[in-house]
Design an enzyme around this catalytic site. Structure first.
Site, PDB file in Angstrom:
ATOM      1  CB  CYS A   1       2.842  -5.273   6.448  1.00  0.00           C
ATOM      2  SG  CYS A   1       4.477  -5.544   6.739  1.00  0.00           S
ATOM      3  CB  SER A   2      -2.517  -6.639   6.925  1.00  0.00           C
ATOM      4  OG  SER A   2      -3.624  -6.411   6.612  1.00  0.00           O
TER       5      SER A   2
END
Length: 166
Positions: A60-61
């Site tokens: 996600c990062s």
């Protein structure tokens, strides 16, 4: 019905499966400043909506950083990252990671986006990784629902779709 897994375990997605050509459903989420944000706030612009389970995790990062880097190359495209993270956590993460070109938005309060876009994982109350490109007329032109939530999306196809939707 989509078959989606999270860490190889099946999950149930709540809401409709959207497709290119569908009218983009409205949604009500929160900004990092706790203001309500709706789809109509971006009228007249192309929207690349990057959906992640939690901004504090690796994929996600990486996904949020990648779209932040690409945002300058997209004329009249507004990049949104939507997750169930609290607005405070999103704000802290953005400050720590130099994210300034993406609007991070929280669906934590009502799961309105998740339900309307068919990405709310019932078992986890997290959003399933997905990408939506919505043109300036609020029509969906590209959709990617990831079959395995922990995998990366097809960045190149999403970026190409956003450029073509301009």
């Amino acid at each position: 019905m989509l078959n989606v897994t999270f860490k190889q375990e099946p999950v149930t997605l709540v809401g409709p499966e959207l497709k290119a050509g569908d009218k983009a459903p409205d949604f009500n989420v929160l900004s990092n400043g706790l203001e309500e944000v709706r789809l109509s706030d971006y009228d007249g612009k192309v929207k690349l909506i990057s959906v992640v389970p939690s901004i504090d995790t690796g994929v996600c990062s990486d996904q949020t950083r990648r779209f932040n880097e690409e945002a300058d190359k997209l004329d009249n495209v507004h990049v949104l990252t939507i997750s169930m993270d609290l607005p405070f956590a999103q704000k802290r993460w953005c400050a720590a990671n130099g994210i300034e070109k993406v609007d991070t938005l929280s669906d934590h309060r009502d799961a309105d986006f998740g339900k309307n876009y068919g990405v709310l994982m019932q078992e986890l109350r997290l959003l399933s990784r997905s990408i939506f490109v919505v043109n300036s007329k609020n029509e969906i032109t590209y959709v990617e629902y990831l079959p395995e939530v922990t995998n990366h999306p097809d960045y190149e196809s999403a970026l190409k779709a956003a450029k073509e939707a301009e």
